[in-house]
Motif scaffolding. Structure first.
Motif, PDB file in Angstrom:
ATOM      1  N   GLU A  13       1.901   0.261   4.854  1.00 36.64           N
ATOM      2  CA  GLU A  13       3.135   1.044   4.766  1.00 36.64           C
ATOM      3  C   GLU A  13       4.361   0.182   5.037  1.00 36.64           C
ATOM      4  O   GLU A  13       5.460   0.494   4.568  1.00 36.64           O
ATOM      5  CB  GLU A  13       3.080   2.228   5.734  1.00 36.64           C
ATOM      6  CG  GLU A  13       2.141   3.337   5.277  1.00 36.64           C
ATOM      7  CD  GLU A  13       2.043   4.482   6.278  1.00 36.64           C
ATOM      8  OE1 GLU A  13       2.534   4.294   7.425  1.00 36.64           O
ATOM      9  OE2 GLU A  13       1.487   5.535   5.916  1.00 36.64           O
ATOM     10  N   LEU A  14       4.176  -0.890   5.789  1.00 41.28           N
ATOM     11  CA  LEU A  14       5.271  -1.834   6.037  1.00 41.28           C
ATOM     12  C   LEU A  14       5.458  -2.810   4.879  1.00 41.28           C
ATOM     13  O   LEU A  14       6.344  -3.656   4.910  1.00 41.28           O
ATOM     14  CB  LEU A  14       5.004  -2.621   7.328  1.00 41.28           C
ATOM     15  CG  LEU A  14       5.163  -1.834   8.627  1.00 41.28           C
ATOM     16  CD1 LEU A  14       4.674  -2.655   9.806  1.00 41.28           C
ATOM     17  CD2 LEU A  14       6.623  -1.429   8.827  1.00 41.28           C
ATOM     18  N   GLY A  15       4.596  -2.695   3.870  1.00 42.54           N
ATOM     19  CA  GLY A  15       4.717  -3.546   2.696  1.00 42.54           C
ATOM     20  C   GLY A  15       4.025  -4.884   2.802  1.00 42.54           C
ATOM     21  O   GLY A  15       4.247  -5.768   1.974  1.00 42.54           O
ATOM     22  N   ILE A  16       3.179  -5.058   3.813  1.00 43.16           N
ATOM     23  CA  ILE A  16       2.470  -6.328   3.979  1.00 43.16           C
ATOM     24  C   ILE A  16       1.334  -6.403   2.971  1.00 43.16           C
ATOM     25  O   ILE A  16       0.571  -5.448   2.794  1.00 43.16           O
ATOM     26  CB  ILE A  16       1.951  -6.454   5.425  1.00 43.16           C
ATOM     27  CG1 ILE A  16       3.146  -6.530   6.384  1.00 43.16           C
ATOM     28  CG2 ILE A  16       1.062  -7.680   5.586  1.00 43.16           C
ATOM     29  CD1 ILE A  16       2.779  -6.552   7.848  1.00 43.16           C
ATOM     30  N   GLY A  17       1.227  -7.548   2.312  1.00 42.20           N
ATOM     31  CA  GLY A  17       0.248  -7.711   1.244  1.00 42.20           C
ATOM     32  C   GLY A  17      -1.188  -7.711   1.739  1.00 42.20           C
ATOM     33  O   GLY A  17      -1.472  -7.942   2.927  1.00 42.20           O
ATOM     34  N   LEU A  18      -2.101  -7.461   0.814  1.00 43.07           N
ATOM     35  CA  LEU A  18      -3.516  -7.350   1.181  1.00 43.07           C
ATOM     36  C   LEU A  18      -4.074  -8.654   1.749  1.00 43.07           C
ATOM     37  O   LEU A  18      -4.918  -8.621   2.655  1.00 43.07           O
ATOM     38  CB  LEU A  18      -4.332  -6.911  -0.044  1.00 43.07           C
ATOM     39  CG  LEU A  18      -4.097  -5.473  -0.513  1.00 43.07           C
ATOM     40  CD1 LEU A  18      -4.854  -5.209  -1.807  1.00 43.07           C
ATOM     41  CD2 LEU A  18      -4.530  -4.482   0.560  1.00 43.07           C
ATOM     42  N   ASP A  19      -3.618  -9.790   1.249  1.00 45.31           N
ATOM     43  CA  ASP A  19      -4.121 -11.054   1.779  1.00 45.31           C
ATOM     44  C   ASP A  19      -3.737 -11.228   3.242  1.00 45.31           C
ATOM     45  O   ASP A  19      -4.559 -11.654   4.071  1.00 45.31           O
ATOM     46  CB  ASP A  19      -3.586 -12.225   0.956  1.00 45.31           C
ATOM     47  CG  ASP A  19      -4.233 -12.306  -0.422  1.00 45.31           C
ATOM     48  OD1 ASP A  19      -5.318 -11.707  -0.598  1.00 45.31           O
ATOM     49  OD2 ASP A  19      -3.663 -12.964  -1.307  1.00 45.31           O
ATOM     50  N   ASP A  20      -2.472 -10.895   3.562  1.00 46.16           N
ATOM     51  CA  ASP A  20      -2.040 -10.988   4.961  1.00 46.16           C
ATOM     52  C   ASP A  20      -2.742  -9.949   5.822  1.00 46.16           C
ATOM     53  O   ASP A  20      -3.074 -10.213   6.988  1.00 46.16           O
ATOM     54  CB  ASP A  20      -0.526 -10.815   5.057  1.00 46.16           C
ATOM     55  CG  ASP A  20       0.235 -12.063   4.634  1.00 46.16           C
ATOM     56  OD1 ASP A  20      -0.325 -13.165   4.778  1.00 46.16           O
ATOM     57  OD2 ASP A  20       1.371 -11.940   4.155  1.00 46.16           O
ATOM     58  N   VAL A  21      -2.959  -8.758   5.274  1.00 40.94           N
ATOM     59  CA  VAL A  21      -3.684  -7.723   6.011  1.00 40.94           C
ATOM     60  C   VAL A  21      -5.083  -8.222   6.364  1.00 40.94           C
ATOM     61  O   VAL A  21      -5.553  -8.056   7.500  1.00 40.94           O
ATOM     62  CB  VAL A  21      -3.769  -6.423   5.180  1.00 40.94           C
ATOM     63  CG1 VAL A  21      -4.773  -5.452   5.804  1.00 40.94           C
ATOM     64  CG2 VAL A  21      -2.390  -5.767   5.086  1.00 40.94           C
ATOM     65  N   ARG A  22      -5.738  -8.848   5.405  1.00 38.53           N
ATOM     66  CA  ARG A  22      -7.089  -9.356   5.661  1.00 38.53           C
ATOM     67  C   ARG A  22      -7.082 -10.410   6.783  1.00 38.53           C
ATOM     68  O   ARG A  22      -7.953 -10.403   7.654  1.00 38.53           O
ATOM     69  CB  ARG A  22      -7.660  -9.972   4.370  1.00 38.53           C
ATOM     70  CG  ARG A  22      -9.117 -10.435   4.494  1.00 38.53           C
ATOM     71  CD  ARG A  22      -9.558 -11.179   3.248  1.00 38.53           C
ATOM     72  NE  ARG A  22      -9.363 -10.383   2.058  1.00 38.53           N
ATOM     73  CZ  ARG A  22     -10.203  -9.428   1.653  1.00 38.53           C
ATOM     74  NH1 ARG A  22     -11.302  -9.174   2.357  1.00 38.53           N
ATOM     75  NH2 ARG A  22      -9.961  -8.748   0.542  1.00 38.53           N
TER      76      ARG A  22
END
Length: 299
Positions: free
Chosen positions: A62-71
């Motif tokens: 929801e904060l717009g952080i990309g999936l790679d960074d989320v991982r």
């Protein structure tokens, strides 16, 4: 039901979190939300820790952080703080771009711009600070090529004085100034004129034009509508240049002054001043052109 021991299906997770089954399944397929176990029928099941992981995953997205960074965060390869700092920098850049585009649209509305102007303004708004500076650097490199170290070549560095960044909230005047400056330095006639001035200023054999104490008298004569070839103009000249100069010397002085006088070059400095938020200065070229005409007309 005990959340500490019970396992939840994707459908139950969806009801608990408000996320869609499709989204949860998508994240699970990407191994961002690995199942805790499988049911006898092969369905994915999740424990309380997975629920907490899902809530964090949703917050990050929801904060717009990309999936790679989320991982990387979920796998503890980086911290939320580090990713947040990088994301803040990215958002700051995006906000600045949006503000600049808003200023461009305001300028388009106010100017009633043509389709071509709109395209150019949009292109300029997308440029980075480095790309904007490169436009000026390319202009200076072409105009002053081969003049390094010669008298007058210091003008090249002065003409590079672009601001490092356009303001976060550029004014209409600053947007207009940048548009006009970009068009000006792209004009081949302007480039040739500045080149001629640079070469003339770098010529060791050419005497510099005689310095004038002030052009205020010429400004006043121009404002009063005094014709350069009139007797009144001759009286003004008497107070501005050495009366002992011959007509030929006066015409030579006029030619020397004309070599370094151009309203477009003065406009360049005015635009650079706007972009650097310097105090405006009154134009001098009209008064100097009047003086040149008066010197050439004087007998």
């Amino acid at each position: 039901m005990n959340d500490r021991t019970d396992l939840f299906s994707i459908g139950q997770l969806a009801r608990r979190t408000g996320l869609s089954v499709r989204t949860i399944r998508f994240w699970s397929d990407l191994d961002l939300l690995p199942p805790t176990a499988r049911s006898a029928g092969g369905y994915r099941l999740y424990d309380a820790a997975a629920v907490a992981r899902l809530e964090l995953l949703r917050s990050l997205r929801e904060l717009g952080i990309g999936l790679d960074d989320v991982r990387r965060i979920l796998n503890r390869q980086t911290s939320v703080r580090e990713v947040a700092q990088a994301h803040v920098r990215a958002l700051d850049a995006e906000i600045q771009t949006l503000r600049l585009r808003r200023a461009v649209l305001r300028s388009v509305t106010r100017r009633g711009s043509t389709t071509e102007e709109l395209r150019l303004m949009n292109d300029l708004a997308r440029l980075s600070a480095r790309e904007r500076q490169q436009i000026i650097d390319d202009f200076v490199a072409e105009v002053f090529a081969g003049l390094d170290g010669r008298p007058g070549a210091g003008l090249a560095e002065a003409m590079r004085t672009m601001p490092a960044e356009l303001p976060d909230e550029p004014t209409d005047a600053e947007v207009d100034a940048w548009l006009e400056l970009a068009e000006l330095v792209a004009d081949p006639d302007f480039r040739r004129r500045v080149r001629d001035m640079a070469v003339a200023g770098s010529d060791d054999t050419a005497p510099p034009p005689q310095p004038l104490m002030s052009i205020d008298s010429a400004r006043e004569a121009l404002a009063a509508g005094v014709a350069p070839d009139s007797d009144e103009a001759r009286a003004v000249l008497a107070g501005m240049v050495d009366p002992a100069l011959s007509p030929e010397q006066r015409r030579k002085l006029a030619d020397d002054m004309a070599a370094f006088t151009d309203h477009r070059v003065e406009r360049y400095w005015q635009l650079i001043g706007v972009l650097n938020r310097r105090p405006p200065f009154p134009p001098a070229v009209p008064a100097v052109e009047w003086l040149i005409a008066a010197l050439r007309a004087d007998r």
